[in-house]
Scaffold this motif. Sequence first.
Motif, PDB file in Angstrom:
ATOM      1  N   ASN A  40       0.837  -1.198   0.000  1.00  0.00           N
ATOM      2  CA  ASN A  40       0.000   0.000   0.000  1.00  0.00           C
ATOM      3  C   ASN A  40       0.874   1.251   0.000  1.00  0.00           C
ATOM      4  O   ASN A  40       0.592   2.217  -0.708  1.00  0.00           O
ATOM      5  N   ASP A  41       1.958   1.213   0.793  1.00  0.00           N
ATOM      6  CA  ASP A  41       2.888   2.352   0.780  1.00  0.00           C
ATOM      7  C   ASP A  41       3.510   2.535  -0.605  1.00  0.00           C
ATOM      8  O   ASP A  41       3.680   3.662  -1.080  1.00  0.00           O
ATOM      9  N   PHE A  42       3.824   1.394  -1.237  1.00  0.00           N
ATOM     10  CA  PHE A  42       4.421   1.464  -2.578  1.00  0.00           C
ATOM     11  C   PHE A  42       3.435   2.056  -3.583  1.00  0.00           C
ATOM     12  O   PHE A  42       3.772   2.972  -4.341  1.00  0.00           O
ATOM     13  N   GLY A  63       1.871  13.252   2.442  1.00  0.00           N
ATOM     14  CA  GLY A  63       1.428  12.013   1.819  1.00  0.00           C
ATOM     15  C   GLY A  63      -0.076  11.952   1.574  1.00  0.00           C
ATOM     16  O   GLY A  63      -0.651  10.866   1.498  1.00  0.00           O
ATOM     17  N   GLN A  64      -0.714  13.109   1.465  1.00  0.00           N
ATOM     18  CA  GLN A  64      -2.162  13.154   1.265  1.00  0.00           C
ATOM     19  C   GLN A  64      -2.516  12.857  -0.189  1.00  0.00           C
ATOM     20  O   GLN A  64      -1.835  13.313  -1.115  1.00  0.00           O
ATOM     21  N   LEU A  65      -3.610  12.079  -0.365  1.00  0.00           N
ATOM     22  CA  LEU A  65      -4.113  11.757  -1.698  1.00  0.00           C
ATOM     23  C   LEU A  65      -5.625  11.909  -1.723  1.00  0.00           C
ATOM     24  O   LEU A  65      -6.286  11.788  -0.685  1.00  0.00           O
ATOM     25  N   SER A  70      -6.574   6.892  -2.851  1.00  0.00           N
ATOM     26  CA  SER A  70      -6.415   6.080  -1.639  1.00  0.00           C
ATOM     27  C   SER A  70      -7.132   4.746  -1.817  1.00  0.00           C
ATOM     28  O   SER A  70      -6.629   3.694  -1.412  1.00  0.00           O
ATOM     29  N   PHE A  71      -8.313   4.807  -2.423  1.00  0.00           N
ATOM     30  CA  PHE A  71      -9.078   3.592  -2.719  1.00  0.00           C
ATOM     31  C   PHE A  71      -8.294   2.686  -3.664  1.00  0.00           C
ATOM     32  O   PHE A  71      -8.177   1.476  -3.439  1.00  0.00           O
ATOM     33  N   LEU A  72      -7.734   3.273  -4.716  1.00  0.00           N
ATOM     34  CA  LEU A  72      -7.002   2.493  -5.714  1.00  0.00           C
ATOM     35  C   LEU A  72      -5.765   1.832  -5.119  1.00  0.00           C
ATOM     36  O   LEU A  72      -5.532   0.634  -5.323  1.00  0.00           O
ATOM     37  N   SER A  73      -4.973   2.586  -4.371  1.00  0.00           N
ATOM     38  CA  SER A  73      -3.746   2.017  -3.797  1.00  0.00           C
ATOM     39  C   SER A  73      -4.075   0.941  -2.776  1.00  0.00           C
ATOM     40  O   SER A  73      -3.431  -0.119  -2.744  1.00  0.00           O
ATOM     41  N   GLY A  74      -5.091   1.163  -1.955  1.00  0.00           N
ATOM     42  CA  GLY A  74      -5.493   0.151  -0.979  1.00  0.00           C
ATOM     43  C   GLY A  74      -6.033  -1.092  -1.640  1.00  0.00           C
ATOM     44  O   GLY A  74      -5.755  -2.221  -1.220  1.00  0.00           O
ATOM     45  N   GLY A  75      -6.814  -0.902  -2.699  1.00  0.00           N
ATOM     46  CA  GLY A  75      -7.370  -2.045  -3.422  1.00  0.00           C
ATOM     47  C   GLY A  75      -6.297  -2.898  -4.079  1.00  0.00           C
ATOM     48  O   GLY A  75      -6.337  -4.132  -4.024  1.00  0.00           O
ATOM     49  N   LEU A  76      -5.330  -2.258  -4.712  1.00  0.00           N
ATOM     50  CA  LEU A  76      -4.231  -2.988  -5.345  1.00  0.00           C
ATOM     51  C   LEU A  76      -3.396  -3.740  -4.302  1.00  0.00           C
ATOM     52  O   LEU A  76      -2.943  -4.865  -4.551  1.00  0.00           O
ATOM     53  N   ALA A  77      -3.219  -3.128  -3.134  1.00  0.00           N
ATOM     54  CA  ALA A  77      -2.475  -3.791  -2.058  1.00  0.00           C
ATOM     55  C   ALA A  77      -3.221  -5.032  -1.582  1.00  0.00           C
ATOM     56  O   ALA A  77      -2.615  -6.092  -1.356  1.00  0.00           O
ATOM     57  N   GLY A  78      -4.531  -4.918  -1.440  1.00  0.00           N
ATOM     58  CA  GLY A  78      -5.334  -6.060  -1.009  1.00  0.00           C
ATOM     59  C   GLY A  78      -5.309  -7.192  -2.019  1.00  0.00           C
ATOM     60  O   GLY A  78      -5.232  -8.376  -1.647  1.00  0.00           O
ATOM     61  N   MET A  79      -5.384  -6.854  -3.278  1.00  0.00           N
ATOM     62  CA  MET A  79      -5.339  -7.868  -4.330  1.00  0.00           C
ATOM     63  C   MET A  79      -3.991  -8.579  -4.337  1.00  0.00           C
ATOM     64  O   MET A  79      -3.921  -9.805  -4.501  1.00  0.00           O
ATOM     65  N   SER A  80      -2.915  -7.834  -4.140  1.00  0.00           N
ATOM     66  CA  SER A  80      -1.574  -8.425  -4.122  1.00  0.00           C
ATOM     67  C   SER A  80      -1.440  -9.420  -2.975  1.00  0.00           C
ATOM     68  O   SER A  80      -0.919 -10.533  -3.149  1.00  0.00           O
ATOM     69  N   ALA A  81      -1.914  -9.037  -1.789  1.00  0.00           N
ATOM     70  CA  ALA A  81      -1.813  -9.906  -0.619  1.00  0.00           C
ATOM     71  C   ALA A  81      -2.683 -11.151  -0.769  1.00  0.00           C
ATOM     72  O   ALA A  81      -2.269 -12.262  -0.421  1.00  0.00           O
ATOM     73  N   SER A  82      -3.888 -10.984  -1.293  1.00  0.00           N
ATOM     74  CA  SER A  82      -4.804 -12.115  -1.447  1.00  0.00           C
ATOM     75  C   SER A  82      -4.261 -13.139  -2.429  1.00  0.00           C
ATOM     76  O   SER A  82      -4.323 -14.352  -2.186  1.00  0.00           O
TER      77      SER A  82
END
Length: 216
Positions: A40-42, A63-65, A70-82
Motif C-alpha cells: 500500500n505504501d508502494f 502524503g495526502q491523496l 487512496s481507494f485504488l492504492s489500498g485495493g491494489l495492495a489487497g489484491m496483491s496480498a490475497s
Amino acid sequence: SPFQLYRSIIKNEGIVGLWAGNGANLLRVFPAKSIVFSSNDFYRGCCGYLYWGSTDVYLENSGQLPWALSFLSGGLAGMSASAATYPLDLARGRITGKLAGPGGKKHYKGIVNTVLVTAREEGFKALYKGITPTVLGAMPYEGIKFGTVGILERTFPKKKDDTEGGSITSNVTRKVMFGGAGGIMAGVTTYPNDTVRRLLQLSGSKGTTEHYTGYW
C-alpha cells in the motif's frame, strides 16, 4: 443458535475445536498483512508521484491523496496480498467449514493435510477455488478501508503539536478509531462477496454435496 453450535463443536471436538483453522489463519495473517501495508505504501507512492508530479511534493503534503487514489492504492495492495497467500486462506476455510461430526471424525486434520488432500483429490487448481471473488473482493474491501481512513484523516487532520510529548495516546486513539471505522465500513459493504467466496472454497470438498462451477 450460536449456543447450540458452541455445544456441538465442544462435544465433537473439544474446546480445541473452537480454534479450528486458527493455525492456517495465523500463518496467513503475517505475510498477508505485511504485503498489504508494504505494498500500500508502494502504490500510494506511485499514485502520489503521478498526482503531485514529484515524490518530494507528495511528501511535503504529508502524503495526502484524493479519496479515489487512496481507494485504488489500498485495493491494489489487497489484491496483491490475497493472490500471494490464497492457498492458506482456502485451507483455513476448509478446516473451519468442515468441523468434526459425531464421533470426532475430521474431514481435514491440519494445514498441510488440507493442502495435500485437496491437491491429490481435486487437482492442484483446486487450491485456488474461490480466488476470483477473493481477489476481486480485496479491491473494494481494502480500497474502502484505506479510502475511509484517508477521508477521516483529511477531515480531521493531526494537530501541529501531535508529535509533542503528551499527545502519543491521543494519536494512537485517533489511528484506532479511523482504522476501526474503515474496517467496519469495508466489512459491511463487501460481506455478500465473502459469502460467495466461502461457498466456492468448500465446493467439492469432503462431505460437501453442493458444487459451484465458478463466480459467475
